[in-house]
Write an enzyme that holds these catalytic residues in place. Structure first.
Site: not given
Length: 507
Positions: A191, A262, A447
């Site tokens: 990520d 994120h 996600s």
């Protein structure tokens, strides 16, 4: 149980995909409608790398050539290959250079300027058709995170981890914790990297070859995208420490946006520390997270992502040390709209054969997941998103490639979002205060659904570490719960953590 530290205010959300270079903004009431509209008007990515796999090439060819004294042979061979590539690309106004060999055996060639995706596809097809030594050639696609960011610990905000009778869209987790909390299992998170959040760092894997206070590994090759200093030698900034330097953009190369942090949000859902009197709990609070930084400014490349996934499983990646903390599971909350590339498929097959479970997000475009990669890659566990009521989230991709659904948030109410570790700074990690680093907040998307499944798999493997990819997939599907609301094409249903752990233990 943990208590709330702060509440964030909801803001606009963005639905992201590989072809959405404009990073379309969507209305929080109906993100799916905006997602479809964005797909219809999106522009092609500009790609500056192509991956070419040659038949009968040695894996780790540079190391072999060096050990056998055949460096000149390899140099001459690459000169011939570059000549052929330049011949095929004549008229496109670009020159290519050799970058590196991948764990899959393919070679990355970098263009002097970006080409549209369609141009790079055409070039790849022409090269493969004109040279019998080419097994395949394909664009080095850009992947992007698959969250729908917003802004609004366990008992008050984490509806997703409650008992199913209390929360229809939850994963039925508490009884599973009476059996295991994931001790001994490592989950790799490919990520944006990590931020050293106080509710997470105790469960991060230290950086191999790094220094104290560093965790994971950076696989972003390009120093500009990684926001790292230009290397004094060579061109790659891969190395110890997956620290997230921020993925904000000023609008150059992709849509202007603030940093998302994120990877830290995803990692918190998997393994935020429990019973420490702070914030939240992860699904597997005794598991460890191996952060792999593959997404930077404007996303990440297929070549960097495939190498990171291979490395996480302990496989050989040219010019990289072998990973000594092999991951049992790898979470990929990222993707783009294209077929599964040969490079990605080969990396995943090698990783699954090595015993690492691969879990990927279905995508956020409200389309059939067979159109989204890596959700459409063979053998992976593909995760759709359900909302707080157990219905399919309006933005979630769906279809026959979906394995199972998990909570990703649905925007049906103010609380229908996923709460996790989420720094609040807008640009660089180094510009944040301690309060901003250790903040919490909400996101929604496939996600966010995917790390719920990765966390449950960590619980399953902690009671039965010999489970294969196929066995894990089967166990997840058979005891899953029938969605209590409208969730068509959501795979086998909503994941049931307690049933999955019990089934794994009995296997």
């Amino acid at each position: 149980m943990k208590k709330m530290l702060r509440t964030l205010t909801p803001v606009a959300l963005a639905v992201l995909g590989v072809c959405l270079s404009s990073g379309a903004m969507a209305n929080a009431v109906n993100p799916a409608k905006s997602a479809k509209a964005s797909l219809s008007v999106s522009k092609e990515d500009n790609l500056d790398q192509i991956i070419v796999k040659y038949r009968n090439d040695r894996m780790n060819a540079e190391a072999f050539a060096s050990a056998s004294g055949k460096q000149n042979e390899l140099v001459n061979l690459q000169a011939q290959r570059l000549g052929k590539l330049q011949q095929i690309s004549a008229g496109m106004g670009v020159a290519f250079t050799v970058k590196r060999q991948l764990a899959t055996g393919g070679w990355v060639y970098k263009a002097s300027a970006g080409l549209k995706t369609s141009q790079m596809l055409s070039l790849a097809k022409k090269l493969a058709a004109s040279d019998s030594s080419v097994e395949y050639a394909e664009p080095d696609y850009i992947m992007r995170r698959l969250a729908v960011p917003t802004d609004p610990f366990y008992a008050t905000n984490q509806w997703d981890m409650q008992d199913a009778p209390k929360q229809p869209g939850a994963i039925n987790l508490p009884a599973a914790w009476d059996i295991t909390q994931g001790k001994g299992i490592v989950v790799a998170v490919a990520d944006t990297g990590y931020v050293p959040h106080e509710d997470l760092t105790a469960n991060l894997v230290p950086a191999q070859g790094g220094t104290a206070g560093q965790y994971g590994y950076n696989f972003i090759t390009d120093y500009n995208k990684a926001r790292l200093p230009k290397p004094q030698t060579g061109s790659s900034v891969r190395g110890p420490d997956a620290i997230d330097m921020g993925d904000w953009s000023d609008g150059t190369g992709c849509a202007a946006e603030d940093s998302t942090w994120h990877g830290t949000h995803v990692a918190g859902t998997i393994a935020a520390v429990a019973n420490n009197g702070k914030g939240i709990s992860g699904v597997a609070p005794l598991a460890k997270v191996l952060p792999l930084r593959v997404l930077g400014m404007c996303g990440g490349t297929t070549s960097d992502i495939s190498d990171a996934v291979a490395w996480s499983a302990g496989l050989t990646v040219p010019n990289m040390p072998v990973n000594t903390t092999k991951a049992n599971v790898v979470n990929l909350s990222l993707g783009g709209i294209h077929a599964c590339s040969r490079t990605t498929a080969a990396a995943f097959q090698s990783v699954m054969s090595a015993g690492t479970i691969v879990v990927v997000a279905a995508g956020n475009e409200s389309i059939d997941a067979k159109l989204s990669s890596p959700a459409n890659c063979p053998g992976v566990i593909t995760v759709a998103s359900n909302d707080i009521a157990g219905a399919r989230s309006s933005y979630s991709n769906y279809g026959g490639t979906v394995t199972i659904a998990a909570p990703g948030g649905g925007f049906t109410t103010a609380s229908d979002l996923i709460y996790s570790t989420l720094p609040s700074g807008k640009t660089s990690y180094t510009a944040m205060t301690s309060t901003e680093v250790n903040a919490y907040g909400t996101m929604a998307g496939t996600s966010q659904a995917t790390p719920h499944v990765a966390g449950v798999i960590a619980l399953m493997l902690s009671v039965n570490p010999k489970l294969t990819q196929a066995q894990v997939k089967d166990i997840l599907m058979k005891p899953s719960r029938r969605p209590p609301a409208n969730c068509p094409a959501c795979g086998a249903g909503i994941i049931d953590a307690t049933a999955a752990v019990n089934a794994a233990k009995a296997q």
